[in-house]
Design a protein around this motif. Structure first.
Motif, PDB file in Angstrom:
ATOM      1  N   VAL A  39       0.861  -1.179   0.000  1.00  0.00           N
ATOM      2  CA  VAL A  39       0.000   0.000   0.000  1.00  0.00           C
ATOM      3  C   VAL A  39       0.899   1.231   0.000  1.00  0.00           C
ATOM      4  CG1 VAL A  39      -1.980  -1.108   1.114  1.00  0.00           C
ATOM      5  CG2 VAL A  39      -0.225  -0.050   2.521  1.00  0.00           C
ATOM      6  N   PHE A  40       0.311   2.388  -0.247  1.00  0.00           N
ATOM      7  CA  PHE A  40       1.097   3.611  -0.375  1.00  0.00           C
ATOM      8  C   PHE A  40       1.904   3.946   0.869  1.00  0.00           C
ATOM      9  CE2 PHE A  40      -3.168   4.842   0.921  1.00  0.00           C
ATOM     10  CZ  PHE A  40      -2.927   5.683   2.000  1.00  0.00           C
ATOM     11  N   SER A  41       1.469   3.474   2.032  1.00  0.00           N
ATOM     12  CA  SER A  41       2.166   3.799   3.276  1.00  0.00           C
ATOM     13  C   SER A  41       3.068   2.672   3.782  1.00  0.00           C
ATOM     14  CB  SER A  41       1.148   4.187   4.351  1.00  0.00           C
ATOM     15  OG  SER A  41       0.183   3.173   4.477  1.00  0.00           O
ATOM     16  N   GLY A  42       3.141   1.559   3.080  1.00  0.00           N
ATOM     17  CA  GLY A  42       3.971   0.433   3.521  1.00  0.00           C
ATOM     18  C   GLY A  42       3.423  -0.883   3.028  1.00  0.00           C
ATOM     19  N   LYS A  43       3.219  -1.812   3.952  1.00  0.00           N
ATOM     20  CA  LYS A  43       2.642  -3.109   3.580  1.00  0.00           C
ATOM     21  C   LYS A  43       1.657  -3.573   4.637  1.00  0.00           C
ATOM     22  CE  LYS A  43       5.850  -6.338   5.632  1.00  0.00           C
ATOM     23  NZ  LYS A  43       6.560  -7.573   5.523  1.00  0.00           N
ATOM     24  N   ILE A  44       0.674  -4.319   4.174  1.00  0.00           N
ATOM     25  CA  ILE A  44      -0.317  -4.922   5.061  1.00  0.00           C
ATOM     26  C   ILE A  44      -0.154  -6.429   4.980  1.00  0.00           C
ATOM     27  CG2 ILE A  44      -2.779  -5.313   5.467  1.00  0.00           C
ATOM     28  CD1 ILE A  44      -3.305  -2.514   4.333  1.00  0.00           C
ATOM     29  N   ASP A  45       0.027  -7.064   6.125  1.00  0.00           N
ATOM     30  CA  ASP A  45       0.078  -8.519   6.200  1.00  0.00           C
ATOM     31  C   ASP A  45      -1.321  -9.022   6.531  1.00  0.00           C
ATOM     32  OD1 ASP A  45       2.856  -8.877   5.751  1.00  0.00           O
ATOM     33  OD2 ASP A  45       3.252  -8.302   7.819  1.00  0.00           O
ATOM     34  N   VAL A  46      -1.832  -9.898   5.698  1.00  0.00           N
ATOM     35  CA  VAL A  46      -3.109 -10.560   5.954  1.00  0.00           C
ATOM     36  C   VAL A  46      -2.754 -11.948   6.473  1.00  0.00           C
ATOM     37  CG1 VAL A  46      -5.269 -11.354   4.931  1.00  0.00           C
ATOM     38  CG2 VAL A  46      -4.196  -9.262   4.078  1.00  0.00           C
ATOM     39  N   VAL A  47      -3.148 -12.246   7.705  1.00  0.00           N
ATOM     40  CA  VAL A  47      -2.754 -13.512   8.329  1.00  0.00           C
ATOM     41  C   VAL A  47      -3.967 -14.219   8.922  1.00  0.00           C
ATOM     42  CG1 VAL A  47      -0.414 -12.741   8.865  1.00  0.00           C
ATOM     43  CG2 VAL A  47      -2.191 -12.425  10.538  1.00  0.00           C
ATOM     44  N   PRO A  48      -3.947 -15.554   8.891  1.00  0.00           N
ATOM     45  CA  PRO A  48      -5.025 -16.300   9.550  1.00  0.00           C
ATOM     46  C   PRO A  48      -4.906 -16.166  11.072  1.00  0.00           C
ATOM     47  CG  PRO A  48      -3.454 -17.802   8.501  1.00  0.00           C
ATOM     48  CD  PRO A  48      -3.010 -16.423   8.194  1.00  0.00           C
ATOM     49  N   ALA A  49      -6.019 -16.262  11.745  1.00  0.00           N
ATOM     50  CA  ALA A  49      -6.060 -16.063  13.198  1.00  0.00           C
ATOM     51  C   ALA A  49      -5.112 -17.000  13.933  1.00  0.00           C
ATOM     52  CB  ALA A  49      -7.490 -16.240  13.712  1.00  0.00           C
ATOM     53  N   TRP A  50      -5.049 -18.267  13.523  1.00  0.00           N
ATOM     54  CA  TRP A  50      -4.191 -19.221  14.235  1.00  0.00           C
ATOM     55  C   TRP A  50      -2.727 -18.792  14.166  1.00  0.00           C
ATOM     56  CZ3 TRP A  50      -0.284 -21.709  11.731  1.00  0.00           C
ATOM     57  CH2 TRP A  50      -0.359 -21.810  10.335  1.00  0.00           C
ATOM     58  N   ARG A  51      -2.283 -18.272  13.010  1.00  0.00           N
ATOM     59  CA  ARG A  51      -0.892 -17.846  12.878  1.00  0.00           C
ATOM     60  C   ARG A  51      -0.635 -16.566  13.702  1.00  0.00           C
ATOM     61  NH1 ARG A  51       2.851 -19.385   9.306  1.00  0.00           N
ATOM     62  NH2 ARG A  51       1.274 -20.135   7.848  1.00  0.00           N
ATOM     63  N   PHE A  52      -1.603 -15.659  13.680  1.00  0.00           N
ATOM     64  CA  PHE A  52      -1.479 -14.442  14.481  1.00  0.00           C
ATOM     65  C   PHE A  52      -1.332 -14.782  15.958  1.00  0.00           C
ATOM     66  CE2 PHE A  52      -3.340 -11.091  17.063  1.00  0.00           C
ATOM     67  CZ  PHE A  52      -2.607  -9.976  16.639  1.00  0.00           C
ATOM     68  N   LEU A  53      -2.154 -15.704  16.446  1.00  0.00           N
ATOM     69  CA  LEU A  53      -2.105 -16.084  17.854  1.00  0.00           C
ATOM     70  C   LEU A  53      -0.798 -16.786  18.216  1.00  0.00           C
ATOM     71  CD1 LEU A  53      -5.789 -17.231  18.304  1.00  0.00           C
ATOM     72  CD2 LEU A  53      -4.718 -15.146  19.207  1.00  0.00           C
ATOM     73  N   LEU A  54      -0.267 -17.606  17.323  1.00  0.00           N
ATOM     74  CA  LEU A  54       1.010 -18.261  17.587  1.00  0.00           C
ATOM     75  C   LEU A  54       2.154 -17.257  17.649  1.00  0.00           C
ATOM     76  CD1 LEU A  54       0.938 -21.483  15.369  1.00  0.00           C
ATOM     77  CD2 LEU A  54       0.956 -21.361  17.857  1.00  0.00           C
ATOM     78  N   ASN A  55       2.125 -16.268  16.764  1.00  0.00           N
ATOM     79  CA  ASN A  55       3.226 -15.306  16.678  1.00  0.00           C
ATOM     80  C   ASN A  55       3.122 -14.171  17.679  1.00  0.00           C
ATOM     81  OD1 ASN A  55       4.351 -16.733  14.595  1.00  0.00           O
ATOM     82  ND2 ASN A  55       3.375 -15.532  13.016  1.00  0.00           N
ATOM     83  N   HIS A  56       1.936 -13.921  18.234  1.00  0.00           N
ATOM     84  CA  HIS A  56       1.750 -12.769  19.118  1.00  0.00           C
ATOM     85  C   HIS A  56       1.268 -13.153  20.505  1.00  0.00           C
ATOM     86  CE1 HIS A  56       1.727 -11.001  15.095  1.00  0.00           C
ATOM     87  NE2 HIS A  56       2.274  -9.967  15.677  1.00  0.00           N
ATOM     88  N   SER A  57       1.508 -14.374  20.903  1.00  0.00           N
ATOM     89  CA  SER A  57       1.095 -14.786  22.250  1.00  0.00           C
ATOM     90  C   SER A  57       2.223 -14.488  23.236  1.00  0.00           C
ATOM     91  CB  SER A  57       0.735 -16.264  22.273  1.00  0.00           C
ATOM     92  OG  SER A  57       1.876 -17.045  21.939  1.00  0.00           O
ATOM     93  N   ALA A  58       1.858 -14.424  24.478  1.00  0.00           N
ATOM     94  CA  ALA A  58       2.828 -14.090  25.536  1.00  0.00           C
ATOM     95  C   ALA A  58       3.777 -15.196  25.729  1.00  0.00           C
ATOM     96  CB  ALA A  58       2.116 -13.843  26.839  1.00  0.00           C
TER      97      ALA A  58
END
Length: 58
Positions: A39-58
């Motif tokens: 996008v004009f301001s950078g990039k947008i990552d579209v990710v499935p919920a399971w991957r988001f939760l694995l990568n952003h969990s405590a």
């Protein structure tokens, strides 16, 4: 985000917020879709919920 109207609405809103907040990266969490969108301001990552939760969990 399979619906073109939804895709445009979500990516446009996030790209505008990224620009206003001076962020080069944004994330849209979906049920099962995955891709990167330039996008004009950078990039947008579209990710499935399971991957988001694995990568952003405590």
């Amino acid at each position: 985000m399979a619906d073109p109207h939804t895709r445009k609405r979500e990516t446009t809103a996030l790209a505008e917020a990224m620009s206003e907040l001076q962020q080069a990266q944004g994330i849209i969490v979906t049920r099962n879709e995955e891709e990167q969108l330039p996008v004009f301001s950078g990039k947008i990552d579209v990710v499935p919920a399971w991957r988001f939760l694995l990568n952003h969990s405590a």
